[in-house]
Each structure stands twice: as structure tokens, then as C-alpha cells.
Write a protein that holds these residues in place. Structure first.
Motif, PDB file in Angstrom:
ATOM      1  N   THR A  96       0.835  -1.203   0.000  1.00 38.15           N
ATOM      2  CA  THR A  96       0.000   0.000   0.000  1.00 38.15           C
ATOM      3  C   THR A  96       0.868   1.250   0.000  1.00 38.15           C
ATOM      4  O   THR A  96       2.056   1.193   0.350  1.00 38.15           O
ATOM      5  CB  THR A  96      -0.925   0.039   1.237  1.00 38.15           C
ATOM      6  N   ASN A  97       0.297   2.346  -0.391  1.00 42.00           N
ATOM      7  CA  ASN A  97       0.937   3.665  -0.314  1.00 42.00           C
ATOM      8  C   ASN A  97       2.298   3.697  -1.011  1.00 42.00           C
ATOM      9  O   ASN A  97       3.278   4.207  -0.475  1.00 42.00           O
ATOM     10  CB  ASN A  97       1.090   4.101   1.140  1.00 42.00           C
ATOM     11  N   TYR A  98       2.368   3.171  -2.201  1.00 40.95           N
ATOM     12  CA  TYR A  98       3.584   3.196  -3.011  1.00 40.95           C
ATOM     13  C   TYR A  98       3.355   4.110  -4.216  1.00 40.95           C
ATOM     14  O   TYR A  98       2.238   4.219  -4.725  1.00 40.95           O
ATOM     15  CB  TYR A  98       3.934   1.789  -3.499  1.00 40.95           C
ATOM     16  N   LYS A  99       4.384   4.784  -4.652  1.00 38.00           N
ATOM     17  CA  LYS A  99       4.281   5.628  -5.836  1.00 38.00           C
ATOM     18  C   LYS A  99       4.392   4.768  -7.091  1.00 38.00           C
ATOM     19  O   LYS A  99       4.938   3.660  -7.053  1.00 38.00           O
ATOM     20  CB  LYS A  99       5.341   6.715  -5.824  1.00 38.00           C
ATOM     21  N   SER A 100       3.883   5.284  -8.187  1.00 40.81           N
ATOM     22  CA  SER A 100       3.865   4.513  -9.433  1.00 40.81           C
ATOM     23  C   SER A 100       4.416   5.356 -10.573  1.00 40.81           C
ATOM     24  O   SER A 100       4.165   6.559 -10.647  1.00 40.81           O
ATOM     25  CB  SER A 100       2.434   4.082  -9.775  1.00 40.81           C
ATOM     26  N   VAL A 101       5.166   4.696 -11.450  1.00 45.63           N
ATOM     27  CA  VAL A 101       5.675   5.330 -12.666  1.00 45.63           C
ATOM     28  C   VAL A 101       5.338   4.418 -13.841  1.00 45.63           C
ATOM     29  O   VAL A 101       5.649   3.228 -13.819  1.00 45.63           O
ATOM     30  CB  VAL A 101       7.197   5.562 -12.601  1.00 45.63           C
ATOM     31  N   TYR A 102       4.704   4.999 -14.843  1.00 41.63           N
ATOM     32  CA  TYR A 102       4.326   4.253 -16.046  1.00 41.63           C
ATOM     33  C   TYR A 102       4.979   4.924 -17.241  1.00 41.63           C
ATOM     34  O   TYR A 102       4.946   6.145 -17.384  1.00 41.63           O
ATOM     35  CB  TYR A 102       2.803   4.258 -16.191  1.00 41.63           C
ATOM     36  N   ALA A 103       5.600   4.128 -18.098  1.00 46.01           N
ATOM     37  CA  ALA A 103       6.259   4.671 -19.284  1.00 46.01           C
ATOM     38  C   ALA A 103       5.837   3.877 -20.508  1.00 46.01           C
ATOM     39  O   ALA A 103       5.714   2.656 -20.467  1.00 46.01           O
ATOM     40  CB  ALA A 103       7.777   4.621 -19.121  1.00 46.01           C
ATOM     41  N   SER A 104       5.606   4.590 -21.592  1.00 48.33           N
ATOM     42  CA  SER A 104       5.275   3.963 -22.860  1.00 48.33           C
ATOM     43  C   SER A 104       5.501   4.978 -23.960  1.00 48.33           C
ATOM     44  O   SER A 104       5.182   6.158 -23.797  1.00 48.33           O
ATOM     45  CB  SER A 104       3.811   3.500 -22.867  1.00 48.33           C
ATOM     46  N   ARG A 105       6.065   4.518 -25.072  1.00 45.05           N
ATOM     47  CA  ARG A 105       6.304   5.444 -26.175  1.00 45.05           C
ATOM     48  C   ARG A 105       4.997   5.894 -26.821  1.00 45.05           C
ATOM     49  O   ARG A 105       4.811   7.068 -27.118  1.00 45.05           O
ATOM     50  CB  ARG A 105       7.213   4.797 -27.219  1.00 45.05           C
ATOM     51  N   TYR A 106       4.097   4.950 -27.030  1.00 42.56           N
ATOM     52  CA  TYR A 106       2.860   5.270 -27.739  1.00 42.56           C
ATOM     53  C   TYR A 106       1.623   5.230 -26.847  1.00 42.56           C
ATOM     54  O   TYR A 106       0.613   5.857 -27.165  1.00 42.56           O
ATOM     55  CB  TYR A 106       2.660   4.301 -28.915  1.00 42.56           C
ATOM     56  N   GLY A 107       1.676   4.483 -25.752  1.00 36.86           N
ATOM     57  CA  GLY A 107       0.553   4.453 -24.842  1.00 36.86           C
ATOM     58  C   GLY A 107      -0.752   4.059 -25.509  1.00 36.86           C
ATOM     59  O   GLY A 107      -0.858   3.036 -26.173  1.00 36.86           O
TER      60      GLY A 107
END
Length: 248
Positions: A96-107
């Protein structure tokens, strides 16, 4: 006349002093700036992180498992969204309570193209299709599903998207979920890009005094690619990219 000449001389002296002071300050400022740039480019910063768990997904025959989601939610997700939710669900059980990073060139670019095609054909745009076509939609949906109220970041950085996502995640220096997804492309884009198989990488990282040694600097002319980071996490060794150098 004499008073006027004195005033003119006084103005000339002040102008001379001001001009030389300005040039001196400007020179000092440039010296400091160029020194900072030099050391910034040649000085690497260090930190250590621990990868608690990582998973990869490559779509061949079996689609990503999102059977735990309600049907209405599953219908909102395309392949990119399903990969994000599936990886996140597997990596964050009990967390719980963790930060998130999402990466994608085109999404969700495929969905955007579908929207334009719908407009062009006169079919219109559904509110659901419009709201689910933004780049941060899958990681935002994941936060809602997991009831995680911590912040998240969505990144698109052209060919450097994967490494820039790693850079963002590691710089947080906190418990962080990182997910990178590259999806199969719409035919409109596929003509100008090499074929891509829908795939994803997910990891959960925490600050640690032992684990992966991370250096920030300039190490290579090419960024870290999907196959490279997958192999590195499995076998260890050293991996250099444009902005990161990872060592186990």
C-alpha cells in the motif's frame, strides 16, 4: 559651461564603472555556469536500490490475466491497459501507499486513432472512449483498482521512454512500482515503424544499502532497451544507457 563639463565627466565615469562592473559580473556568471555544466556532465551521482520483484510479459498466445477485474472495467482496457493492470496486480499484492511510474512510447495512441476514424466516418466519439484515450489512463485506473492514493507519473519519451521511466522511478528514492509497456501499433503507424509485439516490464523497487548500484550521468549514445533490462534483471552484470548505469 564648466559645471556642464563636470556633469558630463561624472556621467562618463559612472557609465565606465557600470559597464566594467556589468562585464565582470557577466564573466563571473558565465564562469560559474560553464563550470557547473562541465561537472554536471562528467560527474555521476550514485544510489542503491533493491528490486523486490520483477515480471515481464510478451504477448504470444495467452493474453494478460485480468480475470480479477469486473467485466465493465475489463471492457475499458485495450491490450496496453491489460498488461499494465496485470503486471501491477502481480507485483503489488499486500503493498500500500507506493508511488507509481508508467512509461510507454505510444501508450493509448491506437485508441486516439480509433477516435479520429470514428469522427471521420461520422460515428461520433463516446464519452468512455474519449476518457480512456489519454496517456495516463492505465496507471490511473490501476491506482483506483488498488485503492492506492499515492502519486503516479506517466511518461512518454520517444525511443528513450523505458530508460526515462527508470530514471524517474529511481530518482524518487521511495517504494515505487515501475511499469513499461510497448504495444502493437495501429496500421497507420506501423507503416513507419518496425513491427512490435505487445510486451511489458514491471518491477517494484525500494531504497536499500545493498542491491543494484545506480549511477546517473552520460554513459552511452543509445538508451536501455526492453530486452537489455530484462536480461540484466535476470542475470545481473552491468548495463549502460544514455542516463543510467546499473550494476549488480
Amino acid at each position: 559651461m564648466r559645471n556642464q563639463n563636470f556633469q558630463t565627466l561624472f556621467i562618463d565615469i559612472n557609465y565606465y564603472r557600470f559597464t566594467h562592473q556589468y562585464l565582470l559580473y557577466n564573466l563571473i556568471f558565465k564562469l560559474i555556469l560553464y563550470t557547473w555544466i562541465f561537472f554536471r556532465r562528467n560527474y555521476a551521482q550514485f544510489m542503491q536500490i533493491k528490486i523486490e520483484e520483477f515480471k515481464t510479459f510478451i504477448y504470444e498466445e495467452t493474453p494478460p490475466d485480468v480475470s480479477f477485474l469486473p467485466m465493465l472495467v475489463r471492457r475499458k482496457l485495450d491490450m496496453t491497459g491489460k498488461i499494465v493492470i496485470s503486471l501491477a496486480h502481480a507485483l503489488t499484492q499486500g503493498k500500500t501507499n507506493y508511488k507509481s511510474v508508467y512509461a510507454s512510447r505510444y501508450g493509448y495512441l491506437n485508441e486516439v486513432i480509433n477516435l479520429f476514424e470514428g469522427l471521420n466516418s461520422g460515428a461520433g466519439v463516446s464519452p468512455n472512449g474519449f476518457s480512456s484515450s489519454v496517456h495516463n489512463f492505465p496507471i490511473g485506473m490501476q491506482s483506483i483498482i488498488a485503492k492506492n492514493k499515492a502519486s503516479y507519473t506517466a511518461i512518454a519519451g520517444c525511443k528513450d521512454s523505458l530508460e526515462l521511466g527508470l530514471l524517474e522511478a529511481f530518482c524518487l528514492n521511495e517504494d515505487v512500482l515501475y511499469i513499461y509497456v510497448q504495444g502493437s501499433l495501429n496500421e497507420v503507424i506501423q507503416a513507419d515503424e518496425p513491427p512490435q509485439i505487445a510486451s511489458g516490464l514491471g518491477l517494484f523497487a525500494t531504497p536499500s544499502k545493498t542491491g543494484i548500484n545506480v549511477e546517473f550521468g552520460n554513459f552511452s549514445n543509445t538508451s536501455i532497451q526492453f530486452e537489455q533490462i530484462s536480461q540484466f534483471l535476470e542475470k545481473g552484470g552491468e548495463l549502460c544507457g544514455k542516463f543510467l548505469k546499473l550494476t549488480i
